[in-house]
Design a protein around this motif. Structure first.
Motif, PDB file in Angstrom:
ATOM      1  N   ALA A 122       7.370   1.046   5.963  1.00  0.00           N
ATOM      2  CA  ALA A 122       8.167   1.392   4.784  1.00  0.00           C
ATOM      3  C   ALA A 122       7.353   2.286   3.852  1.00  0.00           C
ATOM      4  CB  ALA A 122       8.585   0.119   4.063  1.00  0.00           C
ATOM      5  N   SER A 123       8.031   3.043   3.017  1.00  0.00           N
ATOM      6  CA  SER A 123       7.314   3.937   2.111  1.00  0.00           C
ATOM      7  C   SER A 123       6.775   3.162   0.913  1.00  0.00           C
ATOM      8  CB  SER A 123       8.242   5.055   1.635  1.00  0.00           C
ATOM      9  OG  SER A 123       9.312   4.487   0.919  1.00  0.00           O
ATOM     10  N   LEU A 124       5.736   3.731   0.290  1.00  0.00           N
ATOM     11  CA  LEU A 124       5.119   3.092  -0.859  1.00  0.00           C
ATOM     12  C   LEU A 124       6.014   3.195  -2.083  1.00  0.00           C
ATOM     13  CD1 LEU A 124       1.518   4.473  -0.495  1.00  0.00           C
ATOM     14  CD2 LEU A 124       2.125   2.081  -0.466  1.00  0.00           C
ATOM     15  N   GLY A 125       6.218   2.079  -2.715  1.00  0.00           N
ATOM     16  CA  GLY A 125       7.028   2.109  -3.922  1.00  0.00           C
ATOM     17  C   GLY A 125       6.300   1.532  -5.109  1.00  0.00           C
ATOM     18  N   SER A 126       5.129   0.939  -4.859  1.00  0.00           N
ATOM     19  CA  SER A 126       4.408   0.256  -5.931  1.00  0.00           C
ATOM     20  C   SER A 126       3.281   1.124  -6.481  1.00  0.00           C
ATOM     21  CB  SER A 126       3.841  -1.050  -5.374  1.00  0.00           C
ATOM     22  OG  SER A 126       2.983  -1.629  -6.318  1.00  0.00           O
ATOM     23  N   ASP A 127       3.111   1.073  -7.788  1.00  0.00           N
ATOM     24  CA  ASP A 127       1.991   1.768  -8.413  1.00  0.00           C
ATOM     25  C   ASP A 127       0.775   0.856  -8.553  1.00  0.00           C
ATOM     26  OD1 ASP A 127       3.111   4.226  -8.616  1.00  0.00           O
ATOM     27  OD2 ASP A 127       3.676   4.064 -10.730  1.00  0.00           O
ATOM     28  N   GLU A 128       0.850  -0.334  -7.952  1.00  0.00           N
ATOM     29  CA  GLU A 128      -0.275  -1.267  -8.008  1.00  0.00           C
ATOM     30  C   GLU A 128      -1.263  -1.029  -6.869  1.00  0.00           C
ATOM     31  OE1 GLU A 128      -0.855  -3.396 -10.549  1.00  0.00           O
ATOM     32  OE2 GLU A 128       0.837  -2.293 -11.388  1.00  0.00           O
ATOM     33  N   VAL A 129      -0.947  -0.127  -5.952  1.00  0.00           N
ATOM     34  CA  VAL A 129      -1.810   0.138  -4.800  1.00  0.00           C
ATOM     35  C   VAL A 129      -3.004   0.991  -5.216  1.00  0.00           C
ATOM     36  CG1 VAL A 129       0.022  -0.099  -3.078  1.00  0.00           C
ATOM     37  CG2 VAL A 129      -0.393   2.114  -4.171  1.00  0.00           C
ATOM     38  N   ILE A 130      -3.974   1.123  -4.312  1.00  0.00           N
ATOM     39  CA  ILE A 130      -5.171   1.916  -4.622  1.00  0.00           C
ATOM     40  C   ILE A 130      -4.835   3.398  -4.685  1.00  0.00           C
ATOM     41  CG2 ILE A 130      -7.468   2.596  -3.802  1.00  0.00           C
ATOM     42  CD1 ILE A 130      -7.713  -0.194  -2.559  1.00  0.00           C
ATOM     43  N   MET A 131      -4.110   3.881  -3.667  1.00  0.00           N
ATOM     44  CA  MET A 131      -3.751   5.299  -3.645  1.00  0.00           C
ATOM     45  C   MET A 131      -2.383   5.457  -2.991  1.00  0.00           C
ATOM     46  SD  MET A 131      -5.239   4.684  -0.546  1.00  0.00           S
ATOM     47  CE  MET A 131      -6.974   4.926  -0.419  1.00  0.00           C
ATOM     48  N   ARG A 132      -1.710   6.522  -3.375  1.00  0.00           N
ATOM     49  CA  ARG A 132      -0.422   6.825  -2.764  1.00  0.00           C
ATOM     50  C   ARG A 132      -0.076   8.289  -3.032  1.00  0.00           C
ATOM     51  NH1 ARG A 132       4.643   4.897  -6.441  1.00  0.00           N
ATOM     52  NH2 ARG A 132       5.652   6.345  -5.056  1.00  0.00           N
ATOM     53  N   VAL A 133       0.810   8.808  -2.200  1.00  0.00           N
ATOM     54  CA  VAL A 133       1.289  10.171  -2.434  1.00  0.00           C
ATOM     55  C   VAL A 133       2.368  10.064  -3.509  1.00  0.00           C
ATOM     56  CG1 VAL A 133       2.401  12.203  -1.438  1.00  0.00           C
ATOM     57  CG2 VAL A 133       0.775  10.872  -0.069  1.00  0.00           C
TER      58      VAL A 133
END
Length: 199
Positions: free
Chosen positions: A149-160
């Motif tokens: 699934a695509s990243l939806g959280s801003d709590e992760v270390i990094m994301r596009v």
């Protein structure tokens, strides 16, 4: 020549020399206080921060694996271990010990703190998101990543985010370098920084 042979015979036949030869004893071996033996487990729970592996100067001397109880545990390979004790000093949870290192740390109030710096070369990054999906901490924070699934959280270390790979929470990085290994363009780097402190 003959006089020197006679001298040796007289010397070795002296009662004191014969007595010393058969009764001499060496002092018992005493382990010096500063001796650092092979690291052993203390029984404390390992949090899999991997700092012991990162600071170890001898490749292949220590590895953090899951044991039979499905818990993380450092494994020391004595054939590679230098007995420097750095793994003991850097462990924040006192999972391993060696010699008097832990007692000395407690007495002298010294510690090592590890930090990880993530940098992205945006000229090389093609925003594929492989690093974000492969990161084990990201998966822990957003379990849907394990199923593609695509990243939806801003709590992760990094994301596009907004068409650009953005480092959101570098403080959550454990320095495992999974992102670095999975990047096809070698555009993300993890620098491991360990500093010594004294209170």
């Amino acid at each position: 020549m003959s006089s020197s042979v006679i001298w040796y015979i007289k010397e070795f036949l002296r009662a004191e020399w014969i007595k010393n030869f058969f009764t001499v004893k060496t002092a018992p071996l005493v382990t010096p206080e500063h001796f650092r033996d092979y690291p052993t487990l203390t029984g404390n729970e390992c949090t899999h921060c991997l700092r012991c592996m990162m600071i170890c100067p001898s490749p292949g001397a220590i590895e953090v694996l899951k044991n039979s109880e499905d818990k993380w545990e450092p494994v020391i390979y004595k054939g590679h271990c230098l007995r420097c004790g750095l793994c003991v000093e850097v462990c924040p949870d006192k999972v391993i010990t060696s010699g008097d290192i832990l007692e000395r740390q407690e007495r002298e109030k010294t510690m090592f703190l590890a930090d990880y710096h993530l940098t992205v070369d945006h000229a090389k990054c093609m925003r594929c998101g492989n690093c974000s999906v492969a990161c084990p901490i990201n998966k822990e924070i957003d379990p849907s990543l394990a199923f593609g699934a695509s990243l939806g959280s801003d709590e992760v270390i990094m994301r596009v985010k907004d068409g650009k790979l953005t480092i959101l929470h570098p403080e959550k990085c454990t320095g495992c370098k999974t992102c670095e290994k999975t990047c096809p363009n070698d555009s993300i780097k993890v620098a491991r920084v360990v500093e010594g402190f004294q209170d």
